[in-house]
Design an enzyme around this catalytic site. Structure first.
Site, PDB file in Angstrom:
ATOM      1  N   ARG A   1       0.807  -1.227   0.000  1.00 56.70           N
ATOM      2  CA  ARG A   1       0.000   0.000   0.000  1.00 56.70           C
ATOM      3  C   ARG A   1       0.834   1.269   0.000  1.00 56.70           C
ATOM      4  NH1 ARG A   1      -3.243  -3.678   2.624  1.00 56.70           N
ATOM      5  NH2 ARG A   1      -2.247  -3.229   4.601  1.00 56.70           N
TER       6      ARG A   1
ATOM      7  N   GLU B   1       5.079 -11.075  14.596  1.00 52.51           N
ATOM      8  CA  GLU B   1       4.525 -11.677  15.808  1.00 52.51           C
ATOM      9  C   GLU B   1       4.851 -13.180  15.829  1.00 52.51           C
ATOM     10  OE1 GLU B   1       0.425 -10.684  16.182  1.00 52.51           O
ATOM     11  OE2 GLU B   1       0.213 -11.771  18.069  1.00 52.51           O
TER      12      GLU B   1
HETATM   13  P1  AMP Z   1       3.857  -2.897  11.370  1.00 55.61           P
HETATM   14  O1  AMP Z   1       5.113  -3.508  10.832  1.00 55.61           O
HETATM   15  O2  AMP Z   1       3.284  -3.661  12.516  1.00 55.61           O
HETATM   16  O3  AMP Z   1       4.025  -1.422  11.687  1.00 55.61           O
HETATM   17  O4  AMP Z   1       2.766  -3.043  10.247  1.00 55.61           O
HETATM   18  C1  AMP Z   1       2.691  -2.138   9.255  1.00 55.61           C
HETATM   19  C2  AMP Z   1       2.076  -2.718   8.013  1.00 55.61           C
HETATM   20  O5  AMP Z   1       0.956  -3.563   8.272  1.00 55.61           O
HETATM   21  C3  AMP Z   1       1.602  -1.597   7.172  1.00 55.61           C
HETATM   22  O6  AMP Z   1       2.241  -1.738   5.923  1.00 55.61           O
HETATM   23  C4  AMP Z   1       0.103  -1.753   7.062  1.00 55.61           C
HETATM   24  O7  AMP Z   1      -0.241  -1.783   5.695  1.00 55.61           O
HETATM   25  C5  AMP Z   1      -0.250  -3.051   7.723  1.00 55.61           C
HETATM   26  N1  AMP Z   1      -1.219  -2.964   8.852  1.00 55.61           N
HETATM   27  C6  AMP Z   1      -0.961  -3.307  10.128  1.00 55.61           C
HETATM   28  N2  AMP Z   1      -2.039  -3.189  10.904  1.00 55.61           N
HETATM   29  C7  AMP Z   1      -3.032  -2.721  10.119  1.00 55.61           C
HETATM   30  C8  AMP Z   1      -4.410  -2.366  10.341  1.00 55.61           C
HETATM   31  N3  AMP Z   1      -5.012  -2.489  11.546  1.00 55.61           N
HETATM   32  N4  AMP Z   1      -5.122  -1.914   9.280  1.00 55.61           N
HETATM   33  C9  AMP Z   1      -4.540  -1.797   8.066  1.00 55.61           C
HETATM   34  N5  AMP Z   1      -3.261  -2.117   7.806  1.00 55.61           N
HETATM   35  C10 AMP Z   1      -2.502  -2.575   8.805  1.00 55.61           C
END
Ligand code: AMP
Length: 171
Positions: free
Chosen positions: A59, A96
């Protein structure tokens, strides 16, 4: 900016039970919403002489090229493993459960170049942290990271110390 929240669709239990998914497709289809997001992500950096805006698959690819255009910068994709055709630098990072990897073309960033990293959501910060490392491994200077929305309760920005982190919306 907060009026943009009404344009983001919240989908419970996607992609698995217990996750509230923030769906930005409803924001993207709104002309004013799309413009506000691109203006918001680029505005802070208009005078920073950013060389390259990096988008994170998938995205981040929607927003980063438009931000790059607004900043008169180039766009570079960071992709999932095996997608980029030429020589790459790879980074592995913890999820995770298990690990994931991301890649960038070795010649995509030159030492000293000023980089802005863009993605849709800052959640735990694991992905963004990995991309910061990837850019720094190539000698790039991370000027900032921009997100459409941040899930504050996951404290993702704590994994990005010393970085200029901007999120347009907070949940
Ligand atoms: P993180 O590495 O945990 O910061 O996850 C980030 C990535 O996961 C981003 O590229 C988001 O597109 C996706 N993501 C994580 N949680 C969500 C959520 N609740 N809604 C939409 N996209 C999410």
């Amino acid at each position: 900016m907060d009026h943009l929240k009404s344009l983001i669709r919240e989908v419970p239990d996607f992609p698995k039970p217990g996750i509230l998914f923030y769906d930005i497709t409803t924001l993207l289809k709104d002309p004013g919403g799309l413009r506000a997001v691109i203006d918001g992500l680029s505005g802070k950096y208009l005078n920073e002489k950013i060389d390259t805006v990096i988008g994170i698959e998938a995205r981040g690819f929607i927003f980063a090229p438009a931000v790059a255009y607004a900043l008169n910068a180039g766009f570079v994709p960071v992709r999932k493993p095996g997608k980029l055709p030429a020589a790459t630098e790879r980074i592995e990072y913890k999820l995770e459960y298990g690990t994931d990897s991301l890649e960038i073309h070795l010649d995509a960033v030159r030492p000293g170049q000023k980089i802005l990293i863009v993605d849709d959501v800052l959640a735990t910060g694991g992905t963004a942290h990995a991309v910061v490392d990837l850019v720094r491994n190539l000698g790039g200077v991370v000027v900032g990271l921009g997100f459409v929305l941040e899930l504050d309760f996951l404290s993702g920005r704590e994994r990005l110390p010393g970085c200029d982190v901007q999120a347009l919306l907070h949940y």
